[in-house]
Write an enzyme that holds these catalytic residues in place. Structure first.
Site, short mmCIF file in Angstrom:
data_model
loop_
_atom_site.label_atom_id
_atom_site.label_comp_id
_atom_site.label_asym_id
_atom_site.label_seq_id
_atom_site.Cartn_x
_atom_site.Cartn_y
_atom_site.Cartn_z
N HIS A 119 13.74 0.86 2.30
CA HIS A 119 12.86 1.26 3.26
C HIS A 119 11.62 0.00 3.56
O HIS A 119 10.98 -0.10 2.57
CB HIS A 119 12.02 2.67 2.94
N VAL A 130 9.74 -3.67 0.40
CA VAL A 130 11.01 -2.84 0.75
C VAL A 130 11.36 -1.89 -0.33
O VAL A 130 11.20 -2.45 -1.62
CB VAL A 130 12.17 -3.69 0.80
N GLU A 131 10.87 -0.66 -0.33
CA GLU A 131 11.29 0.42 -1.13
C GLU A 131 12.87 0.49 -1.40
O GLU A 131 13.45 0.85 -0.36
CB GLU A 131 10.48 1.97 -0.86
N VAL A 132 13.33 0.48 -2.54
CA VAL A 132 14.78 0.51 -2.61
C VAL A 132 15.17 1.82 -3.30
O VAL A 132 14.52 1.67 -4.57
CB VAL A 132 15.47 -0.64 -3.46
N VAL A 168 7.45 6.42 -2.21
CA VAL A 168 6.14 6.33 -2.83
C VAL A 168 5.19 5.86 -1.51
O VAL A 168 4.06 6.51 -1.37
CB VAL A 168 5.91 5.39 -3.89
#
Ligand SMILES: NC(=O)c1ccc[n+]([C@@H]2O[C@H](COP(=O)([O-])OP(=O)(O)OC[C@H]3O[C@@H](n4cnc5c(N)ncnc54)[C@H](O)[C@@H]3O)[C@@H](O)[C@H]2O)c1
Length: 286
Positions: A119, A130-132, A168
């Site tokens: 994301h 980047v949220e993984v 988050v």
């Protein structure tokens, strides 16, 4: 050259295409939109990007897939089935989704072990995060690979330990935006003044230290414990909730402050991106 298939050439997909292509990837960009060729020639000119009308064809032989199509679960289910068929068994299928859980996207898929969320924050080519996010069946190998790919692209990938709605970044953003709307609705402050207040305080602070690091420094040499026992101990007020039936006045106020339409949007985006680039440059130098 490694090949990435980017599926969806909207706001986020175009950002990903710039980022991957500048990072040395061969980009196969899939979208049924009739102006795709034109976008590749103008917005992505000089980059190694090939346009495809269909996701499956773009994904053939890809080493990584970054999906950025419409935010609808039924659409993503169908698309990920196609992507699973078109790719080898070790290729990560990353969705850019802001709100859908990876386990929901992967439900019933034979490729559930390689489906995850990658994301970005808009603009995807500029914002480092980047949220993984893993789903229940995502393998740690797929998570490692995604972390490595985004890290090599110069991003700041953050690995969540488990999925949660909004992940988050957007959970934090929701709390902050809801409270901003509440304060305007309550007549405490104008929308434009609230923006100026944030830019002159929390926005600037959070570009240098996060909330926890900030709390630790806010307590002086004794750190977060001192903050909690002193200033923090008095923060016991209720914060309230925005009134959804009174959004009209907030929208009117924001429209009056900033305007909208193509030209205003382009101006706003250019100013935002220029400032973001300058801030990132200074932060990089330190
Ligand atoms: N906009 C944001 O701020 C933002 C931020 C982070 C993540 N995201 C996520 O990124 C994804 C894309 O969002 P967006 O804002 O770029 O949306 P968008 O509407 O701008 O773009 C979606 C694109 O998908 C294309 N599309 C439709 N059917 C397709 C198909 N079968 N194959 C390939 N492409 C197809 C559309 O033509 C469109 O160009 C969403 O999942 C969203 O949640 C958005």
């Amino acid at each position: 050259m490694a090949k990435v298939a980017i599926v969806g050439a909207g706001v986020i997909g175009i950002g990903w295409a710039k980022l991957f292509a500048r990072g040395g990837w061969d980009v196969a960009l899939a979208d049924p939109r009739p102006d795709l060729d034109q976008i590749v020639r103008s917005e992505l000119s000089g980059l190694s990007v090939t346009a495809y009308p269909e996701a499956g064809a773009a994904a053939e032989g890809a080493d990584y897939v970054q999906e950025a199509g419409p935010e609808r679960l039924d659409f993503k289910h169908k698309l990920f089935a196609e992507l699973a068929d078109a790719t080898a068994g070790d290729v990560v299928l990353a969705s850019s989704s802001s709100s859908l859980l990876p386990s929901e996207i992967a439900k019933g898929s034979p490729a559930a072990d390689r489906i995850l969320i990658g994301h970005p924050f808009n603009p995807a080519d500029l914002m480092p995060l980047v949220e993984v996010v893993p789903g229940e069946k995502t393998s740690s190998m797929a998570m490692d690979r995604a972390m490595q790919v985004y890290g090599d692209l110069g991003k700041t990938p953050i690995r969540l330990k488990r999925e949660i709605p909004g992940f988050v970044g957007n959970r934090l953003q929701k709390v902050f935006n809801d409270q901003s709307i509440y304060l305007v609705q309550q007549g405490v402050i104008d929308a434009k003044d609230l923006d100026d207040l944030v830019k002159a305080s929390l926005g600037l602070r959070w570009a240098t230290v996060g909330p926890f690091e900030g709390m630790n420094l806010g307590g002086g040499p004794a750190g977060i414990l001192h903050l909690m026992q002193n200033v923090g101990s008095q923060m016991t007020f209720e914060i309230g909730e925005p009134d959804k039936s009174k959004m009209g006045m907030v929208i009117k106020e924001v429209d009056a402050a900033y305007g909208n339409g193509e030209q205003k949007y382009e101006q706003g985006v250019t100013a935002r991106d220029d400032k973001t680039r300058k801030i990132l440059k200074v932060l990089d130098e330190n």
